[in-house]
Design an enzyme around this catalytic site. Structure first.
Site, short mmCIF file in Angstrom:
data_model
loop_
_atom_site.label_atom_id
_atom_site.label_comp_id
_atom_site.label_asym_id
_atom_site.label_seq_id
_atom_site.Cartn_x
_atom_site.Cartn_y
_atom_site.Cartn_z
NE ARG A 188 -3.81 -2.22 0.23
CZ ARG A 188 -3.56 -3.35 -0.45
NH1 ARG A 188 -2.51 -3.41 -1.28
NH2 ARG A 188 -4.33 -4.39 -0.35
CB SER A 230 -8.07 -1.77 5.34
OG SER A 230 -8.54 -3.04 5.00
CD GLU A 301 -5.04 0.48 3.12
OE1 GLU A 301 -4.85 -0.46 3.91
OE2 GLU A 301 -5.67 0.35 2.06
C1 LIG Z 1 -15.41 -0.90 0.80
C2 LIG Z 1 -13.96 -0.63 0.43
C3 LIG Z 1 -13.11 -1.71 0.23
C4 LIG Z 1 -11.77 -1.49 -0.08
N1 LIG Z 1 -10.96 -2.58 -0.32
C5 LIG Z 1 -9.68 -2.37 -0.70
C6 LIG Z 1 -8.83 -3.48 -1.02
O1 LIG Z 1 -9.23 -4.64 -0.97
N2 LIG Z 1 -7.55 -3.21 -1.39
C7 LIG Z 1 -7.07 -1.93 -1.48
O2 LIG Z 1 -5.91 -1.74 -1.85
N3 LIG Z 1 -7.85 -0.86 -1.18
C8 LIG Z 1 -9.13 -1.04 -0.81
N4 LIG Z 1 -9.93 0.04 -0.51
C9 LIG Z 1 -9.33 1.38 -0.53
C10 LIG Z 1 -9.45 2.09 -1.89
O3 LIG Z 1 -10.29 1.39 -2.74
C11 LIG Z 1 -8.10 2.23 -2.57
O4 LIG Z 1 -7.19 2.87 -1.74
C12 LIG Z 1 -8.22 3.01 -3.90
O5 LIG Z 1 -7.11 2.72 -4.69
C13 LIG Z 1 -8.32 4.52 -3.71
O6 LIG Z 1 -8.61 5.10 -4.97
P1 LIG Z 1 -9.47 6.43 -5.11
O7 LIG Z 1 -9.55 6.76 -6.55
O8 LIG Z 1 -10.76 6.30 -4.41
O9 LIG Z 1 -8.55 7.46 -4.37
P2 LIG Z 1 -8.98 8.69 -3.38
O10 LIG Z 1 -9.65 8.10 -2.20
O11 LIG Z 1 -9.73 9.72 -4.15
O12 LIG Z 1 -7.56 9.25 -3.02
C14 LIG Z 1 -6.70 8.52 -2.18
C15 LIG Z 1 -5.33 9.24 -2.18
O13 LIG Z 1 -4.75 9.13 -3.48
C16 LIG Z 1 -4.44 10.43 -3.99
N5 LIG Z 1 -4.70 10.39 -5.43
C17 LIG Z 1 -5.86 10.02 -6.03
N6 LIG Z 1 -5.72 10.10 -7.36
C18 LIG Z 1 -4.47 10.53 -7.60
C19 LIG Z 1 -3.74 10.81 -8.80
N7 LIG Z 1 -4.29 10.67 -10.01
N8 LIG Z 1 -2.45 11.23 -8.67
C20 LIG Z 1 -1.89 11.39 -7.45
N9 LIG Z 1 -2.54 11.14 -6.28
C21 LIG Z 1 -3.81 10.71 -6.38
C22 LIG Z 1 -5.37 11.39 -3.24
O14 LIG Z 1 -4.81 12.69 -3.20
C23 LIG Z 1 -5.43 10.73 -1.88
O15 LIG Z 1 -4.30 11.10 -1.14
C24 LIG Z 1 -11.27 -0.15 -0.20
C25 LIG Z 1 -12.14 0.93 -0.01
C26 LIG Z 1 -13.47 0.70 0.29
C27 LIG Z 1 -14.40 1.87 0.47
#
Ligand SMILES: Cc1cc2nc3c(=O)[nH]c(=O)nc-3n(C[C@H](O)[C@H](O)[C@H](O)COP(=O)(O)OP(=O)(O)OC[C@H]3O[C@@H](n4cnc5c(N)ncnc54)[C@H](O)[C@@H]3O)c2cc1C
Length: 306
Positions: A188, A230, A301
């Site tokens: 992560r 998480s 995380e």
């Molecule tokens: C129900 C649920 C289950 C989940 N299960 C998992 C799992 O099994 N495994 C896992 O790894 N994660 C899991 N997650 C967490 C999440 O899905 C991941 O962390 C996902 O990759 C975040 O992507 P996002 O587009 O929503 O990012 P955001 O939540 O919008 O942003 C997260 C961070 O990334 C940065 N960011 C976003 N886009 C960019 C970009 N283009 N360039 C630079 N920085 C950027 C943002 O500034 C922020 O700091 C889960 C979440 C939920 C709600």
């Protein structure tokens, strides 16, 4: 108490300079002022962003960053909002919602813009006869978020299939393409998490396969409802955060309308009407109790905005 938070949730404590707001909406006609952030994140908490705008293309993204820099506004890159916890007071600066959404498939390669939802990319890959993503069924968020956090599940991490990605250096405006090694991926974790570079798009290598034979391997043991997945990283494979919080006796603990899930103790869920403070207080309780009982420091995380 709840009325206090409601007011704080919807109105910024310090109104942003009005002439700057006017200038902003003039330059970016689709921009929004005092836009509530709770609707852009899966935890469904957070007050307003002083300035908010979607970036549908690279030029708009660059212009938004330049606007923030010229006016010494802090800015935040928001994608799917599945891994962020906004503050009840909102964000005193510019929130840029990544909305770049192109997707291209060539042979075994799929190139998707940062704002493309991972699930949509997977569906497009399958529809084109490409397999290799199937372990990610149910993984929320966008391509940009996945690369930044080396997201993954069921043993498949972003680093395993990423070939290259295009980045924007917001300081210099330089756009550069980098291969997987550049990202220094860990659990992560990636170099991008510790820099301010912005992911514009990413290319993944898949395999030609038979999509109709692909099965959905995701075991849905995760809590339903509003969460950010998480909350903490697992300190080690032997000591997953959920197990430690559970053993500390905190499963099901509630503060306000937030709860340490009784399904999976590493999930903090918004039961409806929770504040960011409720969630932060629960996270602090989990951290201090686990530290006290097991001597282990939990690390968030979820990206927490103050
Ligand atoms: C129900 C649920 C289950 C989940 N299960 C998992 C799992 O099994 N495994 C896992 O790894 N994660 C899991 N997650 C967490 C999440 O899905 C991941 O962390 C996902 O990759 C975040 O992507 P996002 O587009 O929503 O990012 P955001 O939540 O919008 O942003 C997260 C961070 O990334 C940065 N960011 C976003 N886009 C960019 C970009 N283009 N360039 C630079 N920085 C950027 C943002 O500034 C922020 O700091 C889960 C979440 C939920 C709600």
């Amino acid at each position: 108490m709840s009325i206090y938070f409601k007011i704080e949730k919807w109105y910024p404590l310090v109104m942003a300079n009005e002439s700057l707001q006017n200038e902003f909406t003039k330059i970016f006609p689709e921009a929004l002022i005092n836009e509530p952030l709770d609707k852009y994140c899966t935890l469904r908490v957070g007050g307003p962003a002083d300035f908010f705008c979607k970036a549908k293309d690279i030029e708009t993204l660059q212009n938004l960053i330049n606007f923030a820099k010229e006016n010494t506004l802090p800015y935040f890159i928001l994608s799917g909002g599945t891994n962020v916890l906004f503050d009840d007071k909102g964000f005193r600066g510019l929130t840029i919602k990544m909305d770049l959404k192109n997707l291209e498939i060539k042979d075994e390669f799929i190139t998707a813009d940062a704002g493309v939802i991972v699930a949509l990319m997977m569906n497009k890959a399958l529809a084109s006869g490409l397999t290799g993503f199937e372990k990610w069924f149910g993984l929320p968020g966008t391509v940009g978020g996945a690369v930044r956090g080396n997201a993954g599940c069921n043993g498949l991490e972003t680093k395993d299939i990423l070939v290259k990605a295009t980045l924007l250096n917001p300081e210099t405006g330089e756009i550069h393409e980098e291969e997987t090694a550049y990202f220094g991926f860990g659990y992560r974790d990636s170099k991008i998490k510790h820099s301010n570079e912005i992911i514009l798009n990413a290319t993944f290598k898949l395999k030609k396969g038979e999509p109709e034979k692909v099965e959905n391997p995701r075991v849905f043991t995760q809590p339903k409802g509003m969460s950010a997945g998480s909350f903490f990283k697992n300190p080690s494979p032997e000591n997953p955060a959920g197990m430690l919080i559970d053993k500390a006796g905190l499963k099901g603990t509630r503060i306000g309308n937030a709860q340490i899930s009784d399904v999976h103790a590493n999930f903090i869920v918004n039961l409806g009407g929770a504040t960011a403070k409720d969630i932060k207080d629960l996270a602090a309780l989990a951290k201090s109790t686990v530290k006290e009982k097991f001597g282990i420091e939990l690390e968030e995380e979820v990206q927490i905005l103050e």
